[in-house]
Design an enzyme around this catalytic site. Structure first.
Site, PDB file in Angstrom:
ATOM      1  N   ASP A 156       5.296   3.202   4.200  1.00 50.08           N
ATOM      2  CA  ASP A 156       4.265   2.941   3.217  1.00 50.08           C
ATOM      3  C   ASP A 156       2.903   3.727   3.200  1.00 50.08           C
ATOM      4  O   ASP A 156       2.415   3.771   4.372  1.00 50.08           O
ATOM      5  CB  ASP A 156       4.076   1.424   3.006  1.00 50.08           C
ATOM      6  CG  ASP A 156       3.401   1.086   1.653  1.00 50.08           C
ATOM      7  OD1 ASP A 156       4.169   0.061   0.962  1.00 50.08           O
ATOM      8  OD2 ASP A 156       2.491   1.403   1.357  1.00 50.08           O
ATOM      9  N   HIS A 190       9.954  -4.189   1.477  1.00 47.51           N
ATOM     10  CA  HIS A 190       8.930  -4.034   2.362  1.00 47.51           C
ATOM     11  C   HIS A 190       9.396  -4.570   3.826  1.00 47.51           C
ATOM     12  O   HIS A 190       9.707  -5.688   3.906  1.00 47.51           O
ATOM     13  CB  HIS A 190       7.748  -4.751   1.934  1.00 47.51           C
ATOM     14  CG  HIS A 190       7.017  -4.518   0.717  1.00 47.51           C
ATOM     15  ND1 HIS A 190       5.786  -3.379   0.728  1.00 47.51           N
ATOM     16  CD2 HIS A 190       7.170  -4.707  -0.507  1.00 47.51           C
ATOM     17  CE1 HIS A 190       5.636  -3.322  -0.521  1.00 47.51           C
ATOM     18  NE2 HIS A 190       6.415  -4.063  -1.315  1.00 47.51           N
ATOM     19  N   VAL A 195       5.347  -0.856  -8.375  1.00 43.12           N
ATOM     20  CA  VAL A 195       6.547   0.459  -8.400  1.00 43.12           C
ATOM     21  C   VAL A 195       7.792  -0.376  -8.908  1.00 43.12           C
ATOM     22  O   VAL A 195       8.324  -1.247  -8.191  1.00 43.12           O
ATOM     23  CB  VAL A 195       6.752   1.220  -7.263  1.00 43.12           C
ATOM     24  CG1 VAL A 195       7.645   2.118  -7.417  1.00 43.12           C
ATOM     25  CG2 VAL A 195       5.464   1.850  -6.914  1.00 43.12           C
ATOM     26  N   HIS A 197      12.310  -2.422  -3.988  1.00 39.74           N
ATOM     27  CA  HIS A 197      11.783  -1.827  -2.542  1.00 39.74           C
ATOM     28  C   HIS A 197      11.673  -3.230  -1.837  1.00 39.74           C
ATOM     29  O   HIS A 197      11.245  -4.133  -1.962  1.00 39.74           O
ATOM     30  CB  HIS A 197      10.680  -1.065  -2.495  1.00 39.74           C
ATOM     31  CG  HIS A 197       9.718  -1.427  -3.530  1.00 39.74           C
ATOM     32  ND1 HIS A 197       9.687  -1.230  -4.664  1.00 39.74           N
ATOM     33  CD2 HIS A 197       8.671  -1.948  -2.852  1.00 39.74           C
ATOM     34  CE1 HIS A 197       8.515  -1.867  -5.273  1.00 39.74           C
ATOM     35  NE2 HIS A 197       7.540  -2.181  -4.217  1.00 39.74           N
TER      36      HIS A 197
END
Ligand code: AMP
Length: 122
Positions: A31, A103, A97, A101
């Site tokens: 990230d 994290h 976004v 995804h």
């Protein structure tokens, strides 16, 4: 659905990223604004916009995102200490976004609950 996202640009090497894992279906990269000593994102190469778009048809790749995250945690050496996997959904979840995804956050003990309440007090 195959619309271009910020993350498909990383998949296609159109913008740089610190890529730490790749296979035919998935990519993982650090990230850009880490929230823990280790913070990476695991994404499917195909665009799934939000957790609301996870279906029986694409659940296989979503399951594989968790397999990859566990593999990364073991490789990074914090699997046994523990870590956090988070997928934010839409505005209230803090998603910025619109390409799902996971994290992967590790390397320190983390508190709970995980959020900062954005709502103003009346
Ligand atoms: P979310 O708010 O859950 O949608 O998470 C989006 C994440 O993408 C944030 O943690 C950002 O720091 C991260 N991010 C945005 N642009 C990039 C980039 N170019 N490379 C790596 N991570 C990024």
């Amino acid at each position: 659905m195959s619309s271009e996202t910020l993350f498909t640009k990383i998949v296609n090497r159109e913008i740089p990223a610190d890529i730490i894992y790749e296979d035919d279906l998935l990519l993982a990269f650090k990230d850009i604004n880490p929230q823990a000593p280790f913070h990476a994102l695991v994404i499917p190469k195909q665009v799934i916009a939000t957790a609301n778009d996870i279906t029986a048809e694409n659940s296989d790749v979503v399951g594989k995102m968790y397999v990859a995250a566990a593999k990364i945690a073991k490789q990074e050496g914090f699997a046994d200490d523990g870590y956090r996997l988070v997928m934010n959904c839409n505005e209230h979840g803090g998603q910025t976004v619109y390409h799902i995804h996971l994290h992967v956050l590790g390397g320190k003990p983390m508190g709970w609950p995980p959020y900062t309440d954005k709502a103003k007090k009346a």
